[in-house]
Design an enzyme around this catalytic site. Structure first.
Site, PDB file in Angstrom:
ATOM      1  N   HIS A 186       0.892  -1.249  -0.086  1.00 33.74           N
ATOM      2  CA  HIS A 186      -0.077  -0.157  -0.014  1.00 33.74           C
ATOM      3  C   HIS A 186       0.873   1.169   0.072  1.00 33.74           C
ATOM      4  O   HIS A 186       0.438   2.227  -0.826  1.00 33.74           O
ATOM      5  CB  HIS A 186      -0.848   0.197   1.199  1.00 33.74           C
TER       6      HIS A 186
ATOM      7  N   ARG B   1      -2.897  -5.347  -8.657  1.00 28.74           N
ATOM      8  CA  ARG B   1      -1.880  -6.574  -8.270  1.00 28.74           C
ATOM      9  C   ARG B   1      -2.034  -7.698  -9.563  1.00 28.74           C
ATOM     10  O   ARG B   1      -2.951  -7.675 -10.375  1.00 28.74           O
ATOM     11  CB  ARG B   1      -1.871  -7.036  -7.173  1.00 28.74           C
TER      12      ARG B   1
ATOM     13  N   LYS C  92     -16.784  -7.150   4.780  1.00 30.74           N
ATOM     14  CA  LYS C  92     -15.528  -7.474   5.310  1.00 30.74           C
ATOM     15  C   LYS C  92     -15.809  -7.427   6.917  1.00 30.74           C
ATOM     16  O   LYS C  92     -16.255  -6.555   7.687  1.00 30.74           O
ATOM     17  CB  LYS C  92     -14.251  -6.806   4.897  1.00 30.74           C
TER      18      LYS C  92
ATOM     19  N   SER D  26      -3.376  -8.440   1.836  1.00 35.93           N
ATOM     20  CA  SER D  26      -3.539  -8.237   3.312  1.00 35.93           C
ATOM     21  C   SER D  26      -4.247  -9.395   4.074  1.00 35.93           C
ATOM     22  O   SER D  26      -4.002  -9.936   5.009  1.00 35.93           O
ATOM     23  CB  SER D  26      -4.595  -6.838   3.863  1.00 35.93           C
TER      24      SER D  26
END
Ligand code: PNS
Length: 161
Positions: A19, A91, A43, A128
């Site tokens: 990040h 990514r 989440k 993460s």
């Protein structure tokens, strides 16, 4: 009024060096960055309300970067500040589908644009989610996070021991 800052939003559970790499590159490209610590209702966060404090600490010495919590819709948060552009990292793998969905939704809602920066090679697959698993199962995650996150996890572990 238009705000020249770009917005780097995320859940940051926890903030990683991946990040931070995107945030610094966005700052170098666009001049200044507002980091928005948001909530995805789907989440459950390991670091919960502490996420914003960890982001603030990790970025405290980096010029041209500010941090705020995003409450509600990202597009409303951006509009209230006159911010027109979001920058997010991309990514390898599944990121693209979800980022594209969010980018299109945000653009459809208010015209908020998204710029996707390819993650640097060192962080191309860093997530993460995987990091949290490694943390919780006792692996050495120190090379992927700033030092304050490492300390925060130690405290979390001591509290739950
Ligand atoms: O790190 P993440 O999980 O990719 O971050 C997702 C985040 C926080 C950027 C996203 O969930 C978000 O924008 N939340 C704010 C609420 C919102 O606007 N949701 C609709 C997004 S299209």
């Amino acid at each position: 009024m238009t705000d020249a800052r770009v917005l780097c939003p995320g859940s940051f559970d926890p903030i990683t060096l991946g990040h931070m790499d995107i945030i610094v590159r966005a700052r170098d490209l666009f001049g200044s960055v507002l980091v928005g610590v948001g909530r995805n209702n789907q989440k459950k966060y390991l670091f919960g309300e502490q996420r914003i404090e960890l982001v603030r600490e990790a970025l405290a010495d980096i010029d041209g970067v500010e941090v705020e919590e995003i409450d509600g819709l990202l597009v409303d948060f951006a509009a209230a500040r006159g911010i027109t552009t979001v920058v997010k990292g991309l990514r390898f793998g599944a990121d693209f589908d979800f980022e594209l969905q969010m980018a299109h939704m945000n653009r459809g809602l208010t015209g908020l644009e998204t710029v996707l920066l390819p993650a640097s090679a060192d962080y191309l697959t860093l997530s993460s989610t995987i990091l949290r698993q490694v943390m919780q199962l006792g692996g050495d995650f120190s090379r992927y996070v700033p030092a304050n996150v490492e300390r925060a996890f130690e405290r979390l572990r001591e509290r739950s021991a």
